[in-house]
Design a protein around this motif. Structure first.
Motif, short mmCIF file in Angstrom:
data_model
loop_
_atom_site.label_atom_id
_atom_site.label_comp_id
_atom_site.label_asym_id
_atom_site.label_seq_id
_atom_site.Cartn_x
_atom_site.Cartn_y
_atom_site.Cartn_z
N ARG A 212 7.98 39.67 22.89
CA ARG A 212 7.33 38.69 23.75
C ARG A 212 8.39 37.90 24.47
O ARG A 212 9.45 37.62 23.92
N ALA A 213 8.11 37.51 25.69
CA ALA A 213 9.06 36.70 26.47
C ALA A 213 8.31 35.56 27.13
O ALA A 213 7.17 35.71 27.54
N ASP A 214 8.97 34.41 27.19
CA ASP A 214 8.47 33.31 28.00
C ASP A 214 9.19 33.42 29.33
O ASP A 214 10.41 33.34 29.38
N VAL A 215 8.45 33.62 30.39
CA VAL A 215 9.05 33.82 31.70
C VAL A 215 8.64 32.65 32.58
O VAL A 215 7.47 32.35 32.73
N GLU A 216 9.65 31.96 33.14
CA GLU A 216 9.37 30.84 34.01
C GLU A 216 9.33 31.34 35.45
O GLU A 216 10.27 31.94 35.94
N THR A 217 8.19 31.11 36.10
CA THR A 217 8.02 31.53 37.49
C THR A 217 7.57 30.33 38.29
O THR A 217 6.51 29.78 38.03
N ASP A 218 8.37 29.91 39.24
CA ASP A 218 8.04 28.77 40.10
C ASP A 218 7.65 27.53 39.29
O ASP A 218 6.71 26.84 39.64
N ALA B 168 6.91 38.64 15.82
CA ALA B 168 6.73 38.30 14.42
C ALA B 168 7.43 37.00 14.03
O ALA B 168 7.26 36.51 12.93
N MET B 169 8.25 36.43 14.93
CA MET B 169 8.97 35.20 14.61
C MET B 169 8.02 34.02 14.49
O MET B 169 7.07 33.89 15.26
N THR B 170 8.31 33.14 13.56
CA THR B 170 7.54 31.91 13.42
C THR B 170 8.00 30.92 14.49
O THR B 170 9.10 31.06 15.04
N PRO B 171 7.24 29.88 14.78
CA PRO B 171 7.69 28.87 15.75
C PRO B 171 9.02 28.24 15.36
O PRO B 171 9.85 27.96 16.22
#
Length: 184
Positions: A6-12, A37-40
């Motif tokens: 999973r990726a957090d992608v910043e767009t605009d 599977a990583m925890t926060p």
């Protein structure tokens, strides 16, 4: 681990969640990839470690450019002012605070500081109507904030100070010095 990441992608300026296959590696350094599977807590620790490594390798020029970008990104997001509009307001006000007329200093983006440096112009805005009123020094902006932008409270504070001046006049030498300073 599974085959999905999973990726957090910043767009605009907006954060999007996307799921990608691990064989796709087209992310930039500002986008973080971590196993689903990583925890926060693990994600936070991973981000802190990556951020510390990135910050340690930045040059002073990169640091200053990033600090300036972040400041004007916040001003644009919060008040709708571009860097050009901000600078135009600054020129229109003769590079001085609208309340106390102190001259603004150029921000030093090379210093690692938290918050606004003294003498740096800040955007003053009306909380009720959400419009920008002008640029103030941080002291005047905080002062207005403490008075909750209330004309009645400011008038009451002015009366309080005037009453104190009448009841406790300054010494003659101090009064003369104060008068001369006010006449300048």
């Amino acid at each position: 681990m599974s085959g999905r990441w999973r990726a957090d992608v910043e767009t605009d300026g907006f954060l999007e969640d996307i799921t990608v296959h691990p064989s796709i590696h087209t992310f930039t350094h500002s986008q973080r990839i971590y196993p689903m599977a990583m925890t926060p807590e693990e994600k936070s620790a991973s981000r802190r470690k990556a951020d510390a490594k990135y910050r340690a390798n930045r040059t002073p020029e990169e640091y200053a450019a990033n600090a300036k970008y972040q400041r004007f990104w916040h001003i644009k997001k919060s008040y709708g002012l571009t860097e050009e509009a901000f600078e135009a307001m600054r020129v229109e006000q003769d590079n001085k605070c609208k309340v106390c007329s102190v001259e603004f200093l150029e921000p030093d983006y090379t210093k690692a500081t938290s918050g606004i440096q003294p003498g740096t112009p800040v955007v003053d805005h009306c909380h009720d109507q959400s419009h920008v009123r002008g640029l103030l020094c941080s002291s005047c902006n905080v002062g207005l904030g403490h008075f909750r932008d209330s004309q009645e409270l400011l008038d009451s504070a002015k009366s309080y100070l005037e009453e104190d001046l009448i009841n406790n006049p300054p010494a003659p030498a101090a009064f003369e010095e104060l008068s001369n300073a006010l006449l300048l």
